[in-house]
Design a protein around this motif. Structure first.
Motif, PDB file in Angstrom:
ATOM      1  N   UNK A   1      17.422  40.500 -35.906  1.00 35.15           N
ATOM      2  CA  UNK A   1      18.382  40.158 -34.847  1.00 35.15           C
ATOM      3  C   UNK A   1      17.648  40.025 -33.522  1.00 35.15           C
ATOM      4  N   UNK A   2      17.902  38.934 -32.834  1.00 30.80           N
ATOM      5  CA  UNK A   2      17.424  38.761 -31.451  1.00 30.80           C
ATOM      6  C   UNK A   2      18.641  38.638 -30.548  1.00 30.80           C
ATOM      7  N   UNK A   3      18.728  39.499 -29.534  1.00 29.78           N
ATOM      8  CA  UNK A   3      19.808  39.388 -28.555  1.00 29.78           C
ATOM      9  C   UNK A   3      19.209  38.869 -27.246  1.00 29.78           C
TER      10      UNK A   3
ATOM     11  N   UNK B   1      19.263  36.300 -37.210  1.00 32.04           N
ATOM     12  CA  UNK B   1      20.446  36.023 -36.378  1.00 32.04           C
ATOM     13  C   UNK B   1      20.046  36.122 -34.917  1.00 32.04           C
ATOM     14  N   UNK B   2      20.420  35.126 -34.141  1.00 34.83           N
ATOM     15  CA  UNK B   2      20.126  35.103 -32.705  1.00 34.83           C
ATOM     16  C   UNK B   2      21.460  35.047 -31.957  1.00 34.83           C
ATOM     17  N   UNK B   3      21.655  35.996 -31.038  1.00 34.48           N
ATOM     18  CA  UNK B   3      22.897  36.032 -30.251  1.00 34.48           C
ATOM     19  C   UNK B   3      22.532  35.913 -28.770  1.00 34.48           C
ATOM     20  N   UNK B   4      23.125  34.937 -28.084  1.00 36.42           N
ATOM     21  CA  UNK B   4      22.889  34.758 -26.645  1.00 36.42           C
ATOM     22  C   UNK B   4      24.086  35.233 -25.847  1.00 36.42           C
ATOM     23  N   UNK B   5      23.826  35.659 -24.609  1.00 38.18           N
ATOM     24  CA  UNK B   5      24.928  36.055 -23.720  1.00 38.18           C
ATOM     25  C   UNK B   5      25.123  34.963 -22.674  1.00 38.18           C
TER      26      UNK B   5
ATOM     27  N   UNK C   1      20.100  23.204 -36.802  1.00 41.24           N
ATOM     28  CA  UNK C   1      18.694  22.929 -37.128  1.00 41.24           C
ATOM     29  C   UNK C   1      18.136  23.919 -38.148  1.00 41.24           C
ATOM     30  N   UNK C   2      18.621  25.170 -38.097  1.00 40.87           N
ATOM     31  CA  UNK C   2      18.018  26.192 -38.964  1.00 40.87           C
ATOM     32  C   UNK C   2      18.980  26.738 -40.012  1.00 40.87           C
ATOM     33  N   UNK C   3      20.068  26.033 -40.258  1.00 38.07           N
ATOM     34  CA  UNK C   3      21.030  26.564 -41.240  1.00 38.07           C
ATOM     35  C   UNK C   3      20.387  26.659 -42.632  1.00 38.07           C
ATOM     36  N   UNK C   4      19.520  25.723 -42.953  1.00 34.88           N
ATOM     37  CA  UNK C   4      18.883  25.740 -44.277  1.00 34.88           C
ATOM     38  C   UNK C   4      17.854  26.858 -44.396  1.00 34.88           C
ATOM     39  N   UNK C   5      17.430  27.412 -43.243  1.00 35.79           N
ATOM     40  CA  UNK C   5      16.480  28.533 -43.270  1.00 35.79           C
ATOM     41  C   UNK C   5      17.182  29.886 -43.292  1.00 35.79           C
ATOM     42  N   UNK C   6      18.511  29.865 -43.317  1.00 35.52           N
ATOM     43  CA  UNK C   6      19.248  31.129 -43.373  1.00 35.52           C
ATOM     44  C   UNK C   6      19.309  31.855 -42.041  1.00 35.52           C
ATOM     45  N   UNK C   7      19.096  31.114 -40.935  1.00 33.25           N
ATOM     46  CA  UNK C   7      19.126  31.746 -39.605  1.00 33.25           C
ATOM     47  C   UNK C   7      20.413  31.324 -38.889  1.00 33.25           C
ATOM     48  N   UNK C   8      21.140  32.325 -38.379  1.00 31.28           N
ATOM     49  CA  UNK C   8      22.375  32.037 -37.642  1.00 31.28           C
ATOM     50  C   UNK C   8      22.164  32.172 -36.134  1.00 31.28           C
ATOM     51  N   UNK C   9      22.971  31.429 -35.376  1.00 30.75           N
ATOM     52  CA  UNK C   9      22.914  31.452 -33.903  1.00 30.75           C
ATOM     53  C   UNK C   9      24.339  31.514 -33.368  1.00 30.75           C
TER      54      UNK C   9
ATOM     55  N   UNK D   1      29.645  39.895 -34.914  1.00 32.42           N
ATOM     56  CA  UNK D   1      28.858  38.694 -35.238  1.00 32.42           C
ATOM     57  C   UNK D   1      27.762  39.031 -36.248  1.00 32.42           C
ATOM     58  N   UNK D   2      27.119  40.173 -36.033  1.00 37.85           N
ATOM     59  CA  UNK D   2      26.014  40.553 -36.912  1.00 37.85           C
ATOM     60  C   UNK D   2      26.516  40.811 -38.341  1.00 37.85           C
ATOM     61  N   UNK D   3      27.759  41.263 -38.461  1.00 36.88           N
ATOM     62  CA  UNK D   3      28.309  41.615 -39.785  1.00 36.88           C
ATOM     63  C   UNK D   3      29.028  40.441 -40.446  1.00 36.88           C
ATOM     64  N   UNK D   4      28.929  39.236 -39.868  1.00 35.92           N
ATOM     65  CA  UNK D   4      29.775  38.131 -40.344  1.00 35.92           C
ATOM     66  C   UNK D   4      28.930  36.926 -40.754  1.00 35.92           C
ATOM     67  N   UNK D   5      28.449  36.911 -42.007  1.00 42.26           N
ATOM     68  CA  UNK D   5      27.478  35.880 -42.413  1.00 42.26           C
ATOM     69  C   UNK D   5      27.980  34.445 -42.328  1.00 42.26           C
ATOM     70  N   UNK D   6      29.291  34.248 -42.348  1.00 48.60           N
ATOM     71  CA  UNK D   6      29.795  32.868 -42.280  1.00 48.60           C
ATOM     72  C   UNK D   6      30.160  32.440 -40.861  1.00 48.60           C
ATOM     73  N   UNK D   7      29.890  33.299 -39.882  1.00 48.92           N
ATOM     74  CA  UNK D   7      30.133  32.902 -38.488  1.00 48.92           C
ATOM     75  C   UNK D   7      28.812  32.400 -37.919  1.00 48.92           C
TER      76      UNK D   7
END
Ligand SMILES: NC(=O)c1ccc[n+]([C@@H]2O[C@H](COP(=O)([O-])OP(=O)(O)OC[C@H]3O[C@@H](n4cnc5c(N)ncnc54)[C@H](OP(=O)(O)O)[C@@H]3O)[C@@H](O)[C@H]2O)c1
Length: 245
Positions: free
Chosen positions: A83-85, A133-137, A171-179, A222-228
């Motif tokens: 996770x990157x915040x 997972x990357x979350x921006x504020x 861009x990174x959905x196929x790599x399993x990375x969420x934003x 967000x971190x607990x929600x793989x389809x978001x």
């Protein structure tokens, strides 16, 4: 909701010395995460002390060399990044005509560069893991600028955060990375230490400021929600709907 199901995961939090970043760092540590926390002088922090689960990295997050140091610290100490915040940010309200080139550069470097460079470094690791997972504020002011508040440069720079999330999510959905991103209303943090809180409360349809714990709740959701993915959650008491804001 708590972060207890996330034991052994590794998070990076930028702007972790104060306000929301500090609150998110403390919540992640309490939930069993191992954390790399960064800000310009976080090693002086009275609230965070280095430990087996916490590494502190000093540096300007708008600079690529800090981004490299931060990602390297996570990999060296904890072997992975889940996770990157991207929380670090500055707010510089000023009439549009008065912004200087120095103001422009500082805001872009911190609020845009501060997302861009560290995300590049972190995504390189997340691609190897095939997860992350990357979350921006951001800020809800992006959706509902406020009459009488001169905030064009904060809005211009922060409007990039949900846009980053949507573009990179694809861009990174196929790599399993969420934003994803969070757009707070006015949050009770040191950013508003010198402002009139009674006035700020009146700007919110809910009649109060957002608590840091309510931003933490959105992050953990967000971190607990793989389809978001590619989502922007507003935590603003309804300000974006335009009732009073
Ligand atoms: N408070 C609000 O009402 C509100 C509303 C919407 C959005 N936001 C956004 O939410 C985020 C957190 O805000 P907050 O209210 O918690 O603010 P805060 O208490 O002022 O904390 C800001 C954090 O960002 C760090 N930071 C600032 N410039 C930096 C740089 N160049 N390099 C590295 N770190 C830097 C600060 O650390 P150092 O100064 O030690 O480097 C500090 O840890 C910001 O992005 C802000 O724009 C805030």
């Amino acid at each position: 909701m708590n972060a207890n199901t996330n034991k052994n995961q590794v998070a990076i939090v930028t702007g972790a010395s104060s306000g929301m970043g500090l609150g998110m760092t403390q919540a992640l540590l309490e939930g069993g995460y191992r954390v790399v926390a960064t800000a310009r002088t976080i090693s002086d922090s009275k609230d965070l002390k280095p430990s087996a689960n916490l590494v502190l990295v000093d540096g300007d997050i708008g600079k690529k060399e800090t981004a490299i140091k931060v990602a390297d610290a996570a990999i060296k100490h904890f072997d992975r990044i889940d996770l990157l915040v991207n929380n670090a940010g500055i707010y510089m309200p000023k009439p549009f005509m008065e912004y200087t080139p120095e103001d422009f550069e500082k805001m872009i470097q911190t609020n845009v560069g501060g997302y861009f460079f560290v995300t590049q470094q972190v995504v390189a690791q997340m691609r190897k893991q095939k997860s992350g997972h990357v979350v921006g504020i951001a800020t809800v002011l992006v959706d509902q600028p406020l009459a009488g508040a001169p905030i064009s440069l904060p809005v211009i720079t922060k409007s990039t955060v949900p846009a980053f999330s949507r573009a990179l999510a694809m861009e990174f959905v196929a790599d399993g990375i969420r934003f994803n991103s969070i757009s707070p209303g006015i949050v009770d943090t040191p950013m508003h230490a010198n402002d009139d809180h009674e006035f700020l409360k009146k700007l919110s349809p809910a009649g109060r400021l957002v608590k840091i714990s309510e931003i933490v709740d959105a992050l953990l959701y967000l971190q607990a929600s793989p389809m978001v993915n590619g989502e922007n959650i507003r935590v603003d008491g309804g300000a974006h709907a335009g009732a009073k804001w």
